[in-house]
Design a protein around this motif. Sequence first.
Motif, PDB file in Angstrom:
ATOM      1  N   ALA A  44     -13.130  -6.273 -12.096  1.00 17.69           N
ATOM      2  CA  ALA A  44     -13.865  -6.235 -13.364  1.00 17.69           C
ATOM      3  C   ALA A  44     -15.346  -6.545 -13.149  1.00 17.69           C
ATOM      4  O   ALA A  44     -16.213  -5.894 -13.747  1.00 17.69           O
ATOM      5  CB  ALA A  44     -13.254  -7.226 -14.350  1.00 17.69           C
ATOM      6  N   ALA A  45     -15.646  -7.506 -12.288  1.00 17.32           N
ATOM      7  CA  ALA A  45     -17.042  -7.829 -12.003  1.00 17.32           C
ATOM      8  C   ALA A  45     -17.741  -6.662 -11.309  1.00 17.32           C
ATOM      9  O   ALA A  45     -18.900  -6.346 -11.621  1.00 17.32           O
ATOM     10  CB  ALA A  45     -17.122  -9.085 -11.140  1.00 17.32           C
ATOM     11  N   SER A  46     -17.038  -6.008 -10.416  1.00 12.84           N
ATOM     12  CA  SER A  46     -17.599  -4.845  -9.730  1.00 12.84           C
ATOM     13  C   SER A  46     -17.862  -3.706 -10.715  1.00 12.84           C
ATOM     14  O   SER A  46     -18.910  -3.060 -10.653  1.00 12.84           O
ATOM     15  CB  SER A  46     -16.638  -4.383  -8.632  1.00 12.84           C
ATOM     16  N   ARG A  47     -16.907  -3.468 -11.619  1.00 11.29           N
ATOM     17  CA  ARG A  47     -17.083  -2.411 -12.611  1.00 11.29           C
ATOM     18  C   ARG A  47     -18.250  -2.724 -13.536  1.00 11.29           C
ATOM     19  O   ARG A  47     -19.062  -1.850 -13.858  1.00 11.29           O
ATOM     20  CB  ARG A  47     -15.794  -2.235 -13.419  1.00 11.29           C
ATOM     21  N   ALA A  52     -23.793  -1.628 -15.239  1.00 11.52           N
ATOM     22  CA  ALA A  52     -25.162  -2.115 -15.457  1.00 11.52           C
ATOM     23  C   ALA A  52     -26.162  -1.314 -14.613  1.00 11.52           C
ATOM     24  O   ALA A  52     -27.244  -0.958 -15.094  1.00 11.52           O
ATOM     25  CB  ALA A  52     -25.249  -3.602 -15.120  1.00 11.52           C
ATOM     26  N   ALA A  53     -25.790  -1.002 -13.387  1.00 10.59           N
ATOM     27  CA  ALA A  53     -26.673  -0.196 -12.533  1.00 10.59           C
ATOM     28  C   ALA A  53     -26.826   1.209 -13.108  1.00 10.59           C
ATOM     29  O   ALA A  53     -27.929   1.769 -13.106  1.00 10.59           O
ATOM     30  CB  ALA A  53     -26.117  -0.133 -11.113  1.00 10.59           C
ATOM     31  N   TRP A  58     -29.943   5.411 -15.888  1.00 10.00           N
ATOM     32  CA  TRP A  58     -29.932   6.536 -16.816  1.00 10.00           C
ATOM     33  C   TRP A  58     -30.614   6.272 -18.148  1.00 10.00           C
ATOM     34  O   TRP A  58     -31.114   7.197 -18.772  1.00 10.00           O
ATOM     35  CB  TRP A  58     -28.498   7.007 -17.054  1.00 10.00           C
ATOM     36  N   LEU A  59     -30.634   5.035 -18.622  1.00  8.40           N
ATOM     37  CA  LEU A  59     -31.237   4.760 -19.925  1.00  8.40           C
ATOM     38  C   LEU A  59     -32.710   5.170 -19.982  1.00  8.40           C
ATOM     39  O   LEU A  59     -33.105   5.891 -20.901  1.00  8.40           O
ATOM     40  CB  LEU A  59     -31.047   3.292 -20.308  1.00  8.40           C
ATOM     41  N   LYS A  82     -18.564  10.253 -17.270  1.00  3.91           N
ATOM     42  CA  LYS A  82     -17.986   9.653 -18.478  1.00  3.91           C
ATOM     43  C   LYS A  82     -18.884   8.534 -19.012  1.00  3.91           C
ATOM     44  O   LYS A  82     -19.140   8.448 -20.217  1.00  3.91           O
ATOM     45  CB  LYS A  82     -16.589   9.134 -18.173  1.00  3.91           C
ATOM     46  N   ALA A  83     -19.391   7.686 -18.118  1.00  4.72           N
ATOM     47  CA  ALA A  83     -20.242   6.566 -18.545  1.00  4.72           C
ATOM     48  C   ALA A  83     -21.559   7.066 -19.144  1.00  4.72           C
ATOM     49  O   ALA A  83     -22.038   6.517 -20.141  1.00  4.72           O
ATOM     50  CB  ALA A  83     -20.504   5.625 -17.372  1.00  4.72           C
TER      51      ALA A  83
END
Length: 152
Positions: A44-47, A52-53, A58-59, A82-83
């Motif tokens: 979960a921390a890796s995901r 966040a990266a 992309w933002l 998808k993200a």
Amino acid sequence: MAFVIGFDFLPGDPLLRGAVLSGLLIAALTACLLMAILAVRLHAASRTAREAALRRRWLPLLLAAQDDAATDLPTLRRGERKAVLVLWIHLCELVRGRARDRFRALALRLGLDAVARRLFSQSALRDRLIGIAALGRLGCNDCWGELAETVG
């Protein structure tokens, strides 16, 4: 009693021996459970770090493309599709007017319409809902029949 040769530390009483072995088994299973919990937390921390990266990458690009249609965009990696589509949906909720039209054009340039169509055809409900939201924001009228079948 060849079975008991390696277990000289166990008490001689069969009932007490069973209790000690049960306790050892429970301790081993507890250790396995703790390791599984640790693995899930690390995953979960890796995901979260990957998301966040991706957002950091992309933002700014999506926001810059909102103002300038000629913005040079990097190729969308397979694992990012998808993200980025979800990020695009969230940004679409914030913009109005011409900016929304530019966002639609941006999604088409990135191929997010194909990603949304693929997600819409998935069996997982979450993926289908993401696909429906994206196709609605894109204004894809050719999917209405299939959408009506899904809802009805």
